[in-house]
Design an enzyme around this catalytic site. Structure first.
Site, short mmCIF file in Angstrom:
data_model
loop_
_atom_site.label_atom_id
_atom_site.label_comp_id
_atom_site.label_asym_id
_atom_site.label_seq_id
_atom_site.Cartn_x
_atom_site.Cartn_y
_atom_site.Cartn_z
N ASP A 87 18.61 35.77 64.47
CA ASP A 87 18.52 36.36 65.58
C ASP A 87 16.89 36.62 66.18
OD1 ASP A 87 18.14 38.07 63.51
OD2 ASP A 87 18.56 39.96 64.60
N GLU A 144 19.69 40.40 61.88
CA GLU A 144 18.55 40.96 61.10
C GLU A 144 17.72 42.43 61.84
OE1 GLU A 144 15.23 42.29 59.08
OE2 GLU A 144 14.98 40.98 60.47
N GLU A 145 17.60 41.96 62.93
CA GLU A 145 16.54 42.91 63.79
C GLU A 145 17.27 44.15 64.27
OE1 GLU A 145 13.21 42.62 63.98
OE2 GLU A 145 13.01 40.40 63.77
N HIS A 373 6.14 39.83 65.95
CA HIS A 373 6.59 40.75 66.99
C HIS A 373 5.60 40.75 67.97
CE1 HIS A 373 10.08 42.97 64.77
NE2 HIS A 373 10.04 41.73 64.27
#
Length: 403
Positions: A87, A144-145, A373
């Site tokens: 993701d 996962e996020e 990020h």
């Protein structure tokens, strides 16, 4: 290549490096959030079919994909799991290369596109060579996020359907240079919990604060007091972080109105369950007492989100040995400093022994690279063959052909 790796797997996979790069960049251009990885899962399935894996299972944990590859023999009865996350993040990309995100507000800002491509590369090599005795299970995980996609796959019967003896995952790491691999034999990532503190006071006129119970004043004292938990309640040899990251109270256009309530939101990061429990207890005690001292009340909601990611000792030593066989002892960090970030591979490691590794992908010895990020981050395609070879070698060396 700016680094070398010594293995048949690496040399084999390097031959189709351009194809892995094309796949990775296609995934980067089509980012999808957790449990929405429809395009990504479809591309993975297409690639796995071309690779010639024995079976492809879809829809596990909503959008998860699992591939199964049998070795030349299966006399060992062993089954090893390899996991990659798929993701993206809800952030706007600021890059201008040809494969930048084609979806406004979505971006592969953590390199999961690279992780997926590396595991596809491992699938192709393992399916073409089958130089192992057992079964390789390749897990392409959604969400996962922040969506706990690993737990969703587990709840959907992942390990009942594919009873692996151990499971391995890895994450790119811009702070390490290409050709290096890091891990340790204990905590790799912290547990991540969400805290919400709701303060209730008594609103009124800013010119007459004595007639109010000001929740903003209470919030100010709480923000300071909460920091005493780590410094005065947690043992110095234990690591913990409490960060109050957001506050909401009143109306910015109402300069003379004392709000009736305020809300604080933040995160707690720990490695040990007993430290986690201590902080939860002290937050409740401290917030209630401080608020009461001002005539207000405070309610703490403590949500345990992701557990700590803890490598099992034997599997971490094995993974370190595999890494060393690829890049040499000088390029393997076996005592890597844990991160206070979180990772939902932790859910898998609570069920199965295994290890989580970091794959260097930075430049100039890890300096000068955009970290994870960041809106200008991009996965370093140079490390795709090494990551794929590391996955494949974990399976081969855990299930060696003998005789």
């Amino acid at each position: 290549m700016k680094y070398t790796a010594n293995s048949r797997a690496f040399a084999h996979i390097a031959a189709f490096h351009p194809e892995l790069t094309a796949l990775r960049r296609d995934l980067h251009a089509h980012p999808e959030l957790g449990f929405e990885e429809v395009y990504t899962a479809h591309r993975v399935q297409q690639a796995l079919k071309v690779c010639g894996v024995d079976a492809i299972h879809t829809g596990i944990g909503k959008t998860g994909v699992v591939a199964v590859i049998q070795g030349q023999r299966n006399s060992s009865g062993k089954m090893i799991g390899l996991r990659a996350d798929m993701d993206a993040l809800p952030m706007t990309e600021r890059n201008d290369f040809a494969w930048k995100s084609g979806k406004p507000g979505l971006m592969h800002g953590c390199g999961h596109d690279g992780h997926t491509a590396m595991l596809v590369g491992a699938a192709r090599y393992l399916a073409e060579t089958r130089n192992f005795d057992g079964t390789a299970v390749l897990i392409f995980q959604p969400g996962e996020e922040g969506y706990a996609g690993a737990q969703a796959m587990i709840d959907d019967g992942l390990f009942e359907r594919f009873p692996v003896q151990s499971v391995y995952g890895m994450h790119n790491w811009p702070a390490m240079r290409p050709g290096t691999i890091g891990l340790n034999t204990g905590p790799m990532m912290a547990a991540a919990d969400r805290i919400t503190i709701e303060i209730t006071g008594k609103g009124g006129h800013g010119a007459h604060p004595y007639q109010t119970v000001d929740p903003v004043l209470v919030a100010g004292h709480l923000i300071t007091a909460v920091q005493s938990i780590v410094s005065r309640n947690v043992k110095p040899v234990d690591s913990a972080v409490i960060s109050l990251c957001a506050m909401q109270a009143g109306d910015l256009n109402a300069m003379s109105v004392v709000a009736g309530s305020a809300t604080l939101v933040g995160t707690v990061r720990t490695f040990k369950p007993d430290v986690q429990a201590l902080i939860e207890r002290r937050l409740n005690e401290l917030c209630s007492a401080v608020a009461q001292a001002f005539g207000a009340s405070a309610v703490v909601t403590y949500q345990r989100m992701y557990p700590a990611t803890v490598n099992s000792a034997a599997e971490a030593r094995f993974a370190g040995d595999v890494a060393q066989s690829l890049v040499g002892a000088a390029n393997v960090v076996r005592d890597l400093e844990p991160s206070m970030g979180a990772e939902d591979f932790s859910f898998m490691l609570r069920v199965k022994p295994g290890a989580y590794l970091r794959l260097g992908q930075g430049t100039a010895n890890g300096l000068g690279s955009c970290h994870l990020h960041n809106n200008r981050y991009d996965f370093n395609d140079e490390v795709l063959p090494l990551g794929a070879a590391l996955h494949a070698s974990l399976a081969e060396q855990a299930m060696p052909l003998t005789g």
